[in-house]
Each structure stands twice: as C-alpha cells, then as structure tokens.
Design a protein around this motif. Structure first.
Motif, PDB file in Angstrom:
ATOM      1  N   VAL A 191       0.834  -1.200   0.000  1.00 36.73           N
ATOM      2  CA  VAL A 191       0.000   0.000   0.000  1.00 36.73           C
ATOM      3  C   VAL A 191       0.870   1.251   0.000  1.00 36.73           C
ATOM      4  O   VAL A 191       0.736   2.149  -0.836  1.00 36.73           O
ATOM      5  N   LEU A 192       1.813   1.279   0.962  1.00 35.49           N
ATOM      6  CA  LEU A 192       2.650   2.467   1.082  1.00 35.49           C
ATOM      7  C   LEU A 192       3.538   2.660  -0.141  1.00 35.49           C
ATOM      8  O   LEU A 192       3.686   3.770  -0.650  1.00 35.49           O
ATOM      9  N   PHE A 193       4.124   1.580  -0.626  1.00 34.76           N
ATOM     10  CA  PHE A 193       5.057   1.716  -1.751  1.00 34.76           C
ATOM     11  C   PHE A 193       4.340   2.018  -3.070  1.00 34.76           C
ATOM     12  O   PHE A 193       4.893   2.665  -3.944  1.00 34.76           O
ATOM     13  N   THR A 194       3.106   1.569  -3.178  1.00 37.76           N
ATOM     14  CA  THR A 194       2.315   1.952  -4.363  1.00 37.76           C
ATOM     15  C   THR A 194       2.054   3.451  -4.335  1.00 37.76           C
ATOM     16  O   THR A 194       2.132   4.130  -5.355  1.00 37.76           O
ATOM     17  N   GLN A 195       1.832   3.965  -3.141  1.00 33.87           N
ATOM     18  CA  GLN A 195       1.633   5.404  -3.024  1.00 33.87           C
ATOM     19  C   GLN A 195       2.888   6.170  -3.433  1.00 33.87           C
ATOM     20  O   GLN A 195       2.812   7.225  -4.035  1.00 33.87           O
ATOM     21  N   LEU A 196       4.045   5.567  -3.067  1.00 33.46           N
ATOM     22  CA  LEU A 196       5.306   6.214  -3.453  1.00 33.46           C
ATOM     23  C   LEU A 196       5.452   6.285  -4.978  1.00 33.46           C
ATOM     24  O   LEU A 196       5.932   7.280  -5.533  1.00 33.46           O
ATOM     25  N   VAL A 197       5.023   5.216  -5.661  1.00 28.82           N
ATOM     26  CA  VAL A 197       5.083   5.181  -7.127  1.00 28.82           C
ATOM     27  C   VAL A 197       4.329   6.390  -7.704  1.00 28.82           C
ATOM     28  O   VAL A 197       4.825   7.116  -8.554  1.00 28.82           O
ATOM     29  N   THR A 198       3.135   6.614  -7.173  1.00 32.16           N
ATOM     30  CA  THR A 198       2.315   7.735  -7.642  1.00 32.16           C
ATOM     31  C   THR A 198       2.956   9.067  -7.286  1.00 32.16           C
ATOM     32  O   THR A 198       2.996   9.997  -8.093  1.00 32.16           O
ATOM     33  N   LEU A 199       3.488   9.135  -6.059  1.00 34.49           N
ATOM     34  CA  LEU A 199       4.034  10.395  -5.568  1.00 34.49           C
ATOM     35  C   LEU A 199       5.238  10.843  -6.400  1.00 34.49           C
ATOM     36  O   LEU A 199       5.350  12.012  -6.782  1.00 34.49           O
ATOM     37  N   TYR A 200       6.139   9.909  -6.672  1.00 32.33           N
ATOM     38  CA  TYR A 200       7.295  10.260  -7.500  1.00 32.33           C
ATOM     39  C   TYR A 200       6.840  10.804  -8.861  1.00 32.33           C
ATOM     40  O   TYR A 200       7.366  11.782  -9.360  1.00 32.33           O
ATOM     41  N   ALA A 201       5.852  10.139  -9.457  1.00 30.19           N
ATOM     42  CA  ALA A 201       5.381  10.563 -10.786  1.00 30.19           C
ATOM     43  C   ALA A 201       4.710  11.930 -10.715  1.00 30.19           C
ATOM     44  O   ALA A 201       4.899  12.770 -11.593  1.00 30.19           O
ATOM     45  N   THR A 202       3.940  12.145  -9.633  1.00 34.10           N
ATOM     46  CA  THR A 202       3.266  13.437  -9.489  1.00 34.10           C
ATOM     47  C   THR A 202       4.283  14.568  -9.455  1.00 34.10           C
ATOM     48  O   THR A 202       4.056  15.649  -9.971  1.00 34.10           O
TER      49      THR A 202
END
Length: 823
Positions: free
Chosen positions: A83-94
DNA sequence: GTAGGGTTAG
C-alpha cells in the motif's frame, strides 16, 4: 448489459486525490515534511503502530522529501508494504520523476492491481505514453491480475498519442467496462482527439447512466473539433434533462460562447457561476477572462481578474493577452510586469503575447530580447507556436531577414510557419520572395495549404499583377469549396481588382456572403483604384442599407476612392460621417487620405491646416501626401516646408528626395534639385529604378527607362519615333518639366520617349494583334507626359491601354483616360 | 492506496 452494470460497485463519487495542493488541515498539522517525519519517528518509538501515513504523503512537496520518506519507510521496515510503496510510485510521478517511480515499482514484490494501475497512470502523468502502453501489455500478460475500471481511463489518454485506441476500445467492450462513467468519458475524450466526434457521440449516446463528467466530455469533444454550435447543443440537452453544470462544464462552454459570438449566453453562464459560487475555481475565472476579452469587454475581464483570490499562470496570460489583443499593449505590458513582480514565472504563451506586444509598440530592441529569452530556455525546439510567433514578430517589425533566419532554424515547421513567412514577405513589399516561399512550400508534401495560405499568397500576386497565377488559385479554391470563405474571397476580389478585372471582382462580390464589412471594403477599394468614386459611394450606401456596419478600413477605402476621383465634398461628407455617426476616431491613414484629397484637388491650404490641427502627430505618409500635392500644383514653398518635416521623421526613403527635386526642377530651380539629389547621394540612398512590365502571351516583359539591351530594341524605338511623329501632328507637345536633368531640349525629348512605360507600350503594340488591349504595370506613379502621350497613342492605334501604376488604374481609350486627367 | 471530463496561442 444491465445486469452487468448492477454487479459493478457504485462509483459515482469522487475520491480525494493525492495531487497537490494540499488540503489546509494538513498544513495545520504538519508545517513541512520534516515535521511529519519527526512525528512518525516519535510514534514509532512510542510503539504506536497506527501511524496515519496519509498525512505524511500529503506533506511531501518535493522530490527530496519523498526520498527522505522513502528511506524512512525502509528504516521502519515497511519495505514490503504494498500500500505504502504503491503510493510512493504515484508520488514520485506526481512530482515528475518517472525513473524513481519505476524503480520503486520494480522493488515491490507482490504487486497487486493498485500497483499496476498506479504505474500505468504514473507514465501517463509524465507524458510517457509509449511506456504506459508497454506497461499495459506487461500487465495483461501477467496472469492472476486482471485490469479493472481504474486501468482504462489513463490508457485512453495514452492512446491519443500512441494510436492504439480502437484496439483498447475492443478490450473495454470485451470486459464490459464501456458503461463505466470514467471509462466512457476517457473514450469520448480519446475519439475527440482523433477527430472522430461522431464515434465519441455514439459512445455518449450509448451510455445508460451519465454523470456530469460525461456531459462535460461530450461538450469538450465538440469544442476540440471547433464545433461550438454542437457544444452549445449538448448544453441545451443538459438543461432539458436537468443536469446541473459544474465548474468543468462552465470552463468548457465559455469558449464556445465566445466562438459563436453569443455574449448573452456567456453572461447568463457568468450569472450561474455567481449564483452557484463557482467563482473560486481558477479555470472558471480564466475562461471568463478569455471570453470577455474576445467580446472586447475589457472592464468585465479585468473585474473577474481582480476578484480572483488565487491566480495561476493561465490567469496572468489571459489578462495580458486580453489587453494585447484589444490593442492596448501598454496596459498588457503593465500586467506582465506585475506578473513578474508577484513572482509568477512566464511560460511559452506569455512570451507569445509579449512578442505581439512589442510588435504593437514597434520595439525592435526588446523584441530581440524576447527572442533571446526564448533561446535560453530552449523553447524554440519545444513548440512551433513560439517559433511562429517570433517569425511573425520580426516580419511585422520589418526585419524580414531575421524572420527568415528564425524560420530556417525551426526544427519543425507547420503550415502556419509557412503562412507567416509568406505574409511577412508580402507585407514588406517583397512579393516575389513571397511567391518563391509559396512555391517552396508546395514542394513539402507534408504541408497542406489552408485558408491562411491563400490569404497570404493572393495579395502577393495582386501586388505584381500576376493575374494568371491568381486565377489558377481561384480554380483550386473552387475545387475545394473555399472560394465562398469571406476572407479568401475578399483576397480574390482584391486580386481581380488590382489586376484590372473590375468586372470579375464585382461579380465575385455579388456571389459571396456579405454580412461583414470585409468584402465591402475590398470592392469599394477596387472601385476606388479604378477611379469609380461615385460607384464606390453608391456601394457604401448599399452597404449601410443592408445593415452592415462600416469600420475604419471602410473609410480608408472610401476616402481614397473620393480622392482618386476628385470628389472633395463627398470625401468631406464621409470624413464627418465617420466621426459623428459611426463614432470612429480618424487615424493617420484617414488623415493621409484627406490630405491627399484636398491636396490633389489644389486646396493646399486646407490640406496644410488639416495637418496642423490633427490631434495626432503627423508621420511620413502625411507629409508625403502633402509633398506630392505640392509637386502637382508646383508649390515649391510649401513643398520645401513639407519635405523638411518629412526628412525629420524619415530620412531614409529616397522617394521623398525624388519628389522634392522634382518640385524644384518643375519650377526651374535646378540648383535646389541638384542639392537635394546630392544630399540623397551623400546619405547613400539610391533612387528606386522605375520599371514597367507588359504581358505578351504568358510572358511578362520588364523594361527599365532608357533600356537599350532588349532583343527587339531597334523595333521598339522605331515604333516610338513613328508614334511621336503622328502624335505631334495631332497636337501633342512634350512637357519637359518632367525631365529632371538640366540638358538640351532634343535630349529632353529623347529622355521622355524612353521612359519605361513608353517602352513597354511600344513593345506591346508590336507584339500583339491589332485592336487587342495592352496591360501595363508600373512600379512608380506614371509620369505626366507619358500620361498625355498614352492618350494620343490609344487614339492613333485604336487600342485600349490599361496602365496600373503604384496608385491606381488608368484606362486609355480613344484618346481619353478613365481618370479624367485627375491623377 | 489506483481513474474521467476544464481555461490561454502563432
């Protein structure tokens, strides 16, 4: 189908998106990412396992913070928390770092559907459409994880550039996702980007349930394809079905109101915005500013701008462009400076407006600075629009060579780049360069000419009287039905008018729609240069009777028509009417026409008084008109005065020196003439050589004064000698005042006889069948003696001789000229 | 925890 639909979860609500800006309450809890990290560490030490990481994710505003958070999560032993690392994937892209996003994705061992969806969406967010599609294929090939509703909307966004749309649509159909409101909206969007509004519309019509987003997508599909009427039609249906507009609807529909020029509709939407409290939305306000600007309602635009609490770069661009496009470059520049003052960084479109501002301010120096600004940021590579804006800027500022240089540098050229350069050449009087450029464009197979191309090339043909080429274009336009386009047709009217085919111009005029002043202005101007002042006035009256509003260009055409025909009272009437009834303040062009009108008719004092009492500063064209009038009426005193003023404002134009020297020569002040000529020589100015051309068959022959090298030179001069003898027997007396050199009489006669227009006429006479008309084109004004001689020649040879000089047409027939010797 | 539809241009 319906049962499938029922099995889907209800998802017509919007989730809180992790995209910035952050919600205020997060700010209250954590002032920075560092603060959040401290909180986490503390919680961790206190063995509090219920840490709410949402806060932390939201407080990361730069890549550095995300990296810290990433490290912290690893330290805390959360490395396998999907969950947390998937959020990181999005955050980096954002935050724009797609490689870190991918890297994080790779390290997640048990990827679930969220992880895959996030990665696809991350690629799309960073504009990496190809990679997004590859990721989707990878996704499909992995068994056990099936795409869901969330997968497709980003995929369709990617399809717009990757062109796999239809394949993806089939997938969606196979999986039964096509009625999901999100999926359908992105499908509509995708098809509209491909230009297939009909398919988009079908998707829209097939939807059993629509939310406001579906309507918005359909409205936007029409707008994207330039169909404002279609968009407003959807808005009407929305009203019938009682779907409430949201801010997206408003922002999409406002440009449509501007496009169809429906101010009432636009204002009703604005009222709706106020009533429903949508004014806080930046997009809505920006769209309002743009709409009001298109209607020329700057005060309303400004009021919206002033009321905005948050402004983005589009808001600033919009207000700058509003003033720039409504001819107020000074205020526009003021807003630009204010924009810089508040720390808003200009973008590409700011610079497009800036380029146009400096054109209006005629500021060459700062214009170059804008170019430098663009180069430093590498924007010239990034977007053709900015390159085209620079080409346009240099061309309008008169630096056509710089325009050409920028054009050459462009890494990609579209049809507008070519049109801009062609227009640039044509407007700088370089018709043959414009034509060369047009021909070069024709060699690029990828560039398809459009309306703008015809509007740029036709004036170039008109300028050199290239009737044949102009007609060729007319043929092409008939084939693709563009000849009824008002702008293109107006150029055709101009072309026929300027090439001496007044009748063709007239019949074309009656064929096309004429609700706007544009075609009227062209036909009035054509009648004017042919010396049909009375008919021009009649058409002006017809125009008013048909309810067409006259503009400032109408009056330029009309006043110059009056001046060409010596209609002083009528010209005066128009000039008064323009101000009193139409509320148009005269500009320099109008004053120029009036000076010309009074001056040529011999009212030099009236002309002078008008110049002295003008509320605007006289420029070279005004003094030039006065000087020309002084030459016609032999007033050396006022002529000297006018030329002194003239040389103060423009000392480069050699034509004015020639005029003044002519005045001196005409009154026998040879020293004065010699002095002016040597002054021009000292300043390094050379007289534009006079030339005349005549069309024989399909060949254009050009003659310069005194030409001795033409292959049929002997025959031409023999013809002229023979004509001279016949003319004299009919009463022709050479007028030596047009000879500027201080030489003996017989030499003066020789000089007059070899003026370029005479050579062209003589060549025309010996090369064409008897009684056929002869068409001459002269780059300067026709000389008075040649004018007189041509009347005799037309009588002796029984020929129609049509001479187009830099000012107007002279149609010589049976010893009479259509201009009534008023020229 | 993942998604759609919006404003400016030569």
């Amino acid at each position: 189908m319906l049962s499938l639909l029922k099995s889907l979860p209800s998802r017509n609500f919007k989730l809180i998106s992790p995209i910035f800006p952050l919600q205020p309450w997060i700010h209250q809890n954590f002032s920075s990412a560092t603060g959040s990290f401290q909180q986490i560490s503390q919680d961790h030490e206190n063995k509090n396992n219920n840490v709410n990481f949402n806060f932390v994710f939201h407080s990361c505003r730069d890549i550095g913070a995300v990296k810290q958070l990433h490290a912290l999560l690893v330290v805390l032993g959360k490395a396998q928390n999907v969950v947390l690392f998937t959020q990181l994937v999005t955050l980096y892209a954002t935050l724009g770092d797609i490689s870190l996003s991918r890297n994080t994705f790779e390290h997640i061992q048990r990827k679930n559907i969220f992880t895959w969806n996030s990665m696809v969406s991350a690629y799309v967010r960073c504009g990496r459409y190809r990679d997004a599609m590859d990721c989707v294929s990878e996704f499909f090939s992995i068994s056990g994880v099936r795409p869901d509703f969330y997968t497709f909307p980003p995929v369709f966004k990617a399809c717009v550039s990757v062109v796999d749309g239809e394949k993806m649509h089939c997938w969606v159909l196979k999986m039964g996702f096509e009625h999901d409101v999100y999926v359908a909206a992105s499908l509509i969007h995708m098809y509209s980007r491909f230009g297939s509004v009909d398919v988009a519309h079908r998707v829209f019509d097939d939807m059993p349930v629509r939310d406001v987003g579906s309507w918005n997508a359909m409205i936007s599909a029409f707008i994207q394809n330039g169909n404002a009427v279609g968009a407003l039609g959807i808005l009407g249906r929305m009203k019938v079905e009682e779907v409430k507009m949201d801010m997206v609807t408003v922002a999409s529909v406002l440009p449509a109101c501007a496009q169809v020029n429906d101010a009432v509709c636009g204002m009703l939407v604005h009222l709706y915005v106020i009533k429903h409290g949508l004014e806080s939305d930046v997009f809505v306000c920006n769209a309002l500013i743009n709409m009001y600007s298109k209607f020329g309602r700057l005060q309303d635009a400004q009021r919206v701008f002033d009321g905005m609490k948050v402004r983005d770069v589009v808001s600033w661009n919009s207000i700058v462009a509003a003033y720039e496009q409504n001819d107020d470059p000074v205020t526009a520049l003021g807003f630009f400076k204010w924009m810089q003052f508040v720390g808003m960084r200009p973008d590409l479109l700011t610079v497009v407006s800036l380029a146009s501002i400096f054109v209006q301010l005629s500021d060459q120096k700062v214009g170059r600075a804008v170019h430098g600004f663009v180069m430093r940021r590498g924007w010239l590579e990034e977007d053709v629009v900015i390159g085209n804006a620079l080409v346009n800027m240099y061309a309008k500022l008169g630096s056509i060579d710089c325009a050409r240089a920028v054009f050459e540098q462009l890494s990609r050229r579209d049809v507008i780049s070519w049109n801009t350069l062609i227009t640039g050449y044509a407007q700088n009087g370089l018709a043959s360069e414009a034509i060369d450029t047009y021909n070069m464009m024709g060699e690029c197979r990828t560039i398809i000419p459009n309306q703008g191309t015809w509007v740029s090339i036709l004036p170039a043909y008109s300028h050199i009287g290239a009737l044949q080429q102009g007609m060729k274009i007319h043929g092409r336009l008939i084939k693709n039905c563009l000849y009824l386009d008002v702008f293109v047709a107006t150029c055709l009217i101009d072309m026929y008018g300027e090439c001496g085919r007044l009748e063709d111009a007239m019949s074309l005029f009656y064929e096309i729609p004429r609700e706007t002043s544009v075609p009227w202005n062209a036909i009035i101007s054509s009648l004017g240069i042919h010396g049909h002042g009375e008919e021009a006035l009649q058409l002006f009256k017809d125009m008013l009777a048909e309810g067409v509003k006259a503009d400032h260009i109408t009056f330029v055409s009309l006043l110059s028509a009056c001046s060409h025909s010596g209609l002083v009272d009528e010209g005066q009437w128009c000039f008064d009417m323009m101000q009193k009834e139409c509320g148009i303040k005269p500009n320099l062009k109008h004053y120029g026409c009036m000076v010309d009108l009074y001056g040529r008719a011999g009212y030099l004092e009236k002309a002078y008084n008008l110049v002295s009492n003008m509320p605007v500063q006289a420029d070279a064209s005004i003094w030039g008109a006065l000087l020309a009038a002084c030459r016609i009426h032999g007033n050396a005193e006022l002529g000297t005065f006018a030329s002194d003023r003239l040389l103060e404002v423009d000392s480069e134009n050699v034509g004015y020196y020639v005029l003044l020297s002519n005045i001196y020569a005409n009154v026998g002040k040879w020293e004065g003439a010699v002095k002016v000529r040597s002054l021009a020589r000292d300043r390094g100015l050379r007289k534009t050589p006079g030339w005349s051309s005549v069309v024989v068959g399909s060949v254009v022959e050009v003659f310069y004064a005194g030409n001795q090298t033409h292959s049929q030179c002997t025959e031409i001069y023999k013809e002229l000698r023979m004509l001279n003898a016949k003319m004299k027997s009919l009463g022709y007396v050479p007028d030596y005042s047009y000879v500027l050199q201080d030489v003996e009489e017989d030499e003066k006669e020789q000089i007059l006889t070899s003026h370029s227009e005479r050579l062209a006429i003589a060549f025309g006479l010996i090369s064409t069948p008897p009684k056929s008309p002869i068409r001459i084109f002269k780059n300067l004004r026709v000389c008075g003696d040649c004018h007189n001689a041509t009347k005799y020649i037309s009588k002796i040879t029984e020929r129609d001789i049509i001479v187009r000089d830099s000012n107007r047409f002279h149609h010589f027939k049976d010893g009479i000229c259509s201009c009534g010797d008023y020229w």
